[in-house]
Design a protein around this motif. Structure first.
Motif, mmCIF file in Angstrom:
data_model
loop_
_atom_site.group_PDB
_atom_site.id
_atom_site.type_symbol
_atom_site.label_atom_id
_atom_site.label_comp_id
_atom_site.label_asym_id
_atom_site.label_seq_id
_atom_site.Cartn_x
_atom_site.Cartn_y
_atom_site.Cartn_z
ATOM 1 N N VAL A 1 -45.864 -4.433 79.412
ATOM 2 C CA VAL A 1 -45.435 -3.496 80.417
ATOM 3 C C VAL A 1 -44.125 -3.986 81.062
ATOM 4 N N ALA A 2 -43.001 -3.002 81.069
ATOM 5 C CA ALA A 2 -41.858 -3.342 81.678
ATOM 6 C C ALA A 2 -41.540 -2.368 83.024
ATOM 7 N N ASP A 3 -41.375 -2.913 84.203
ATOM 8 C CA ASP A 3 -40.701 -1.966 85.169
ATOM 9 C C ASP A 3 -39.219 -1.646 84.576
ATOM 10 N N LEU A 4 -38.849 -0.553 84.679
ATOM 11 C CA LEU A 4 -37.375 -0.221 84.109
ATOM 12 C C LEU A 4 -36.199 -0.244 85.417
ATOM 13 N N THR A 5 -37.049 -0.362 86.487
ATOM 14 C CA THR A 5 -35.973 -0.473 87.480
ATOM 15 C C THR A 5 -35.564 -1.792 87.763
ATOM 16 N N THR A 6 -36.306 -2.695 87.584
ATOM 17 C CA THR A 6 -36.123 -4.160 87.987
ATOM 18 C C THR A 6 -35.846 -4.706 86.146
ATOM 19 N N MET A 7 -36.044 -4.072 85.250
ATOM 20 C CA MET A 7 -35.818 -4.499 83.760
ATOM 21 C C MET A 7 -36.442 -6.057 83.692
ATOM 22 N N ARG A 8 -37.874 -6.040 84.190
ATOM 23 C CA ARG A 8 -38.676 -7.116 84.196
ATOM 24 C C ARG A 8 -40.104 -6.696 83.531
ATOM 25 N N GLN A 9 -40.720 -7.722 82.795
ATOM 26 C CA GLN A 9 -41.983 -7.408 82.316
ATOM 27 C C GLN A 9 -43.044 -7.433 83.676
ATOM 28 N N ILE A 10 -43.891 -6.747 83.883
ATOM 29 C CA ILE A 10 -44.784 -6.529 84.997
ATOM 30 C C ILE A 10 -46.103 -6.937 84.594
ATOM 31 N N GLY A 11 -46.704 -6.839 83.479
ATOM 32 C CA GLY A 11 -47.952 -7.012 82.892
ATOM 33 C C GLY A 11 -48.044 -6.667 81.179
ATOM 34 N N GLU A 12 -49.349 -6.762 80.841
ATOM 35 C CA GLU A 12 -49.532 -6.485 79.477
ATOM 36 C C GLU A 12 -50.975 -5.789 79.647
ATOM 37 N N VAL A 13 -51.003 -5.155 78.380
ATOM 38 C CA VAL A 13 -52.351 -4.255 77.862
ATOM 39 C C VAL A 13 -52.911 -4.653 76.550
ATOM 40 N N THR A 14 -54.178 -5.301 76.804
ATOM 41 C CA THR A 14 -54.832 -5.640 75.364
ATOM 42 C C THR A 14 -55.467 -4.419 74.907
ATOM 43 N N VAL A 15 -55.185 -4.111 73.650
ATOM 44 C CA VAL A 15 -55.179 -2.738 73.307
ATOM 45 C C VAL A 15 -56.314 -2.887 71.865
ATOM 46 N N GLY A 16 -55.816 -3.919 70.991
ATOM 47 C CA GLY A 16 -56.878 -3.939 69.773
ATOM 48 C C GLY A 16 -55.978 -4.894 68.811
ATOM 49 N N SER A 17 -56.335 -4.872 67.635
ATOM 50 C CA SER A 17 -55.572 -5.620 66.633
ATOM 51 C C SER A 17 -54.610 -5.008 65.938
ATOM 52 N N GLN A 18 -53.243 -5.693 66.019
ATOM 53 C CA GLN A 18 -52.140 -5.236 65.253
ATOM 54 C C GLN A 18 -51.878 -3.903 65.605
ATOM 55 N N PRO A 19 -51.323 -3.605 66.839
ATOM 56 C CA PRO A 19 -50.942 -2.350 67.582
ATOM 57 C C PRO A 19 -49.826 -1.999 66.598
ATOM 58 N N ASP A 20 -49.553 -0.714 66.174
ATOM 59 C CA ASP A 20 -48.474 -0.198 65.431
ATOM 60 C C ASP A 20 -47.987 0.978 66.385
ATOM 61 N N GLY A 21 -48.389 2.187 66.040
ATOM 62 C CA GLY A 21 -47.980 3.557 66.972
ATOM 63 C C GLY A 21 -48.299 3.483 68.470
ATOM 64 N N LEU A 22 -47.590 3.923 69.107
ATOM 65 C CA LEU A 22 -47.589 3.848 70.673
ATOM 66 C C LEU A 22 -46.800 5.375 71.272
ATOM 67 N N LEU A 23 -47.778 5.753 72.119
ATOM 68 C CA LEU A 23 -47.422 7.140 72.666
ATOM 69 C C LEU A 23 -47.835 7.082 74.223
ATOM 70 N N ILE A 24 -46.759 7.207 75.075
ATOM 71 C CA ILE A 24 -47.129 7.201 76.547
ATOM 72 C C ILE A 24 -46.916 8.791 76.944
ATOM 73 N N SER A 25 -48.138 9.342 77.329
ATOM 74 C CA SER A 25 -47.837 10.955 77.526
ATOM 75 C C SER A 25 -47.763 11.185 79.118
ATOM 76 N N ALA A 26 -46.636 11.468 79.521
ATOM 77 C CA ALA A 26 -46.210 11.705 81.138
ATOM 78 C C ALA A 26 -47.333 12.801 81.770
ATOM 79 N N ARG A 27 -47.564 13.747 80.793
ATOM 80 C CA ARG A 27 -48.635 14.975 81.016
ATOM 81 C C ARG A 27 -49.691 14.396 81.602
ATOM 82 N N ALA A 28 -50.372 13.469 80.877
ATOM 83 C CA ALA A 28 -51.850 12.938 81.022
ATOM 84 C C ALA A 28 -51.689 11.637 81.895
ATOM 85 N N GLY A 29 -50.406 10.860 81.974
ATOM 86 C CA GLY A 29 -50.607 9.752 82.487
ATOM 87 C C GLY A 29 -51.395 8.756 81.780
#
Length: 293
Positions: A1-29
């Protein structure tokens, strides 16, 4: 996870094995990740970065798109290894249905109104159109070989499909007829495509390490930018503080597809500017002449 204001990594999310497709929904957060290594769809809170659910889907999930239709928020997940699409009720946290769509579904997108879902079948050189409400195939559209990505235009009129071919590597499909409406050259093989908020422009990455701004009315490139090696994915978002309303594209170097839900937040109410006007002086009424008897 990156902060686009400072352009620095601020954390990670452990989601599973070999993550491929990613979607961030602003509608649902919320974030959605298709994990091809353990055949799961991971859901996480985009603000706290905490996991909220993990659901088993089909074999080797690759792409995900989220739509709201009929009062239900659904995630459509392409399962490349099974030739299927898993339809997930996001709020109920369960798989509603598994739909057979072809031999090797990879990428997926939807119309802005969420009524139709488009599945790229890389194994059959085609696009399968699904009814998002009934989860049934509506049509199969033949395309070129070596398909890499697809994106519906912001006005819902066209679908753009890319192919890793030396020429005629961007196809435009008229969604009123599901017929091919043009083929164009965007570079030495098109690798990914995304549509922003503007109906007249899409963004394409190419095998010659370029990001192409494509004018869909003039059917030509208006700007090309050099990027990194083999830009296999591209996403577009809107920066709230940007001086221009035009979206800024971001290029991702690895090949797995990534999409960002760019539904804008409701506009804020305008704030009053300056102090309220001071009341003017109160004038006494002029005396009226007495009536003459």
């Amino acid at each position: 996870v990156a902060d686009l204001t400072t352009m620095r990594q601020i954390g990670e999310v452990t989601v599973g094995s070999q993550p491929d497709g990613l979607l961030i929904s602003a509608r649902a957060g919320q974030g959605y990740v298709a994990n091809s290594g353990d055949n799961s769809l991971a859901l996480f809170d985009a603000v706290t970065r905490g996991m909220t659910a993990t659901l088993q889907v089909g074999d080797r999930p690759r792409g995900v798109v989220v739509v709201g239709v009929g009062g239900t928020v659904k995630a459509f997940v392409t399962n490349e290894g099974a030739g299927t699409v898993s339809v997930v009720d996001v709020e109920a946290r369960r798989v509603l249905e598994t739909v057979q769509v072809g031999s090797r579904p990879t990428d997926v997108d939807a119309t802005p109104d969420g009524t139709r879902v488009f599945v790229l079948d890389a194994g059959a050189d085609s696009v399968v159109v699904l009814d998002a409400q009934a989860h049934r195939p509506l049509a199969t559209i033949r395309a070129r070989s070596n398909l890499t990505g697809l994106a519906a235009s912001a006005d819902g009129r066209f679908l753009y499909v890319t192919a890793n071919e030396p020429n005629q590597n961007l196809a435009r499909i008229d969604l009123a007829t599901n017929q091919l409406a043009g083929e164009f050259d965007v570079g030495q093989g098109a690798l990914a495509v995304v549509a922003g908020r503007e109906p007249g422009r899409i963004f394409v990455t190419t095998a010659d390490n370029t990001l192409v701004y494509w004018d869909t009315a003039a059917n030509r490139a208006t700007t090309t930018l050099p990027v990194g090696r083999r830009p296999g994915s591209v996403a577009v978002g809107v920066m709230p503080a940007a001086p221009s309303p035009s979206p800024s594209p971001g290029v991702v170097q690895p090949s797995p597809p990534a999409r960002v839900d760019t539904t804008p937040a409701p506009a804020a109410e305008p704030k009053p500017t300056g102090a309220p006007p001071k009341p003017g002086p109160t004038l006494a009424p002029s005396p009226q002449p007495s009536p003459t008897p």
